[in-house]
Design an enzyme around this catalytic site. Structure first.
Site, PDB file in Angstrom:
ATOM      1  N   SER A 143       0.705  -1.101   0.041  1.00 41.06           N
ATOM      2  CA  SER A 143       0.055  -0.031  -0.147  1.00 41.06           C
ATOM      3  C   SER A 143       0.980   1.286  -0.107  1.00 41.06           C
ATOM      4  O   SER A 143       2.032   1.105   0.484  1.00 41.06           O
ATOM      5  CB  SER A 143      -0.768  -0.013   1.291  1.00 41.06           C
ATOM      6  OG  SER A 143      -1.514   1.378   1.559  1.00 41.06           O
ATOM      7  N   TYR A 156      -2.235  -0.661  10.697  1.00 38.99           N
ATOM      8  CA  TYR A 156      -2.129  -1.062   9.030  1.00 38.99           C
ATOM      9  C   TYR A 156      -0.795  -0.542   8.666  1.00 38.99           C
ATOM     10  O   TYR A 156      -0.145  -1.260   8.034  1.00 38.99           O
ATOM     11  CB  TYR A 156      -3.339  -0.336   8.665  1.00 38.99           C
ATOM     12  CG  TYR A 156      -3.606  -0.660   6.826  1.00 38.99           C
ATOM     13  CD1 TYR A 156      -3.738  -1.866   6.589  1.00 38.99           C
ATOM     14  CD2 TYR A 156      -3.120   0.294   6.262  1.00 38.99           C
ATOM     15  CE1 TYR A 156      -3.863  -2.017   5.263  1.00 38.99           C
ATOM     16  CE2 TYR A 156      -2.991   0.051   4.821  1.00 38.99           C
ATOM     17  CZ  TYR A 156      -3.473  -0.917   4.146  1.00 38.99           C
ATOM     18  OH  TYR A 156      -3.388  -1.285   2.987  1.00 38.99           O
TER      19      TYR A 156
END
Length: 275
Positions: A143, A156
């Site tokens: 990501s 995350y």
């Protein structure tokens, strides 16, 4: 003829979102795919639609046995394994450290890191022998949160930074036989969900956050990417003739923008906030 003609590939988290888009794109490029996901319903639907080019394995990426089964099916059915794509993941819905209850941080860490980091490690372990035999490669989905703050909360973001370390260490350890790389997309409206231990397993990101609006407003291209927009980089990294010299790389394919947590920038309260 596609770039992946005759390739055999395993994709985790293949039932929906980016994983499903990768499966579909790889098949159009000539590959045959083992779709590995925990949702039997999604996989059965996928199998009916895509037919003999795909085999399905229902399982949990946190299980070494389930990862080994996915690899076994690829080798048994398609004769080899050329690429393992670790894609299954969880998001923390932007829960910040100050606003998250300590017990939720504890349980959320174990579940989220179990999928986002351990799942990749176990998948690589299961796939390595077959990939060594074929001179294949591993690709992880990371990501833009692997590079910048603001793509989620600390759970995350830390997991995606850990993924960068995993790419570099495995590229070092598995060379010269197996290439290891990653693709780091930006946000997209998919079925991405959060840890069940935090009560977030039933909420897709697109329902919790107006992610398309956020992407259009904050990124320089003013474009809300779809899952299929990101699949080309996976094809490039899998194709030996196109990326033979590439290992230990993380392709940041997100659009430039202002780092900001979607939940805060759009006025949405943290999903992990204290009661």
């Amino acid at each position: 003829m596609g770039w992946l003609e005759g390739y055999s590939v395993v994709v985790t988290g293949a039932g929906s979102g980016l994983g499903l888009a990768i499966v579909e794109r790889f098949i159009t490029e000539g590959a045959r795919v083992v779709a590995f996901d925990r949702s039997e319903e999604k996989l059965k639907t996928l199998k009916v639609r895509l037919g003999s080019d795909v085999e399905i394995v229902v399982g949990d990426v946190r299980s070494s046995r389930d990862n080994a089964e996915a690899v076994r099916v690829a080798v048994t059915t398609f004769g080899k394994l050329d690429t393992f794509i670790g894609n299954a993941g969880l998001w923390d819905f932007g829960g910040s450290l100050p606003d998250t209850d300590a017990e939720k941080l504890d349980s959320g860490f174990d579940e989220l890191f179990g999928v986002n980091v351990k799942g990749y490690l176990l998948g690589a372990k299961a796939a390595h022998p077959a990939l060594r035999a074929s001179g294949g490669s591993i690709i992880f989905t990371l990501s833009n949160a692997a590079f910048y703050p603001g793509g989620g909360g600390p759970l995350y973001v830390a997991s995606k930074h850990a993924g960068v370390g995993l790419v570099k260490q495995l590229a070092y350890e598995l060379a010269p036989d197996v290439r290891v790389n990653a693709v780091a997309p930006g946000g997209m409206n998919t079925d991405l969900r959060g840890p069940a231990s935090l009560g977030l397993a039933d909420t897709p990101i697109g329902e919790a956050v107006p992610i398309d609006d956020f992407m259009e407003q904050s990124l320089c291209l003013h474009y809300a990417a779809k899952a299929e927009d990101y699949t080309g980089s996976f094809v490039l990294l899998a194709a030996k003739d196109q990326s033979r010299t590439v290992t230990g790389a993380v392709f940041d394919v997100s659009s430039l923008g202002v780092p900001a947590r979607p939940t805060e920038s759009l006025g949405i309260p943290s999903a992990l906030a204290k009661d």
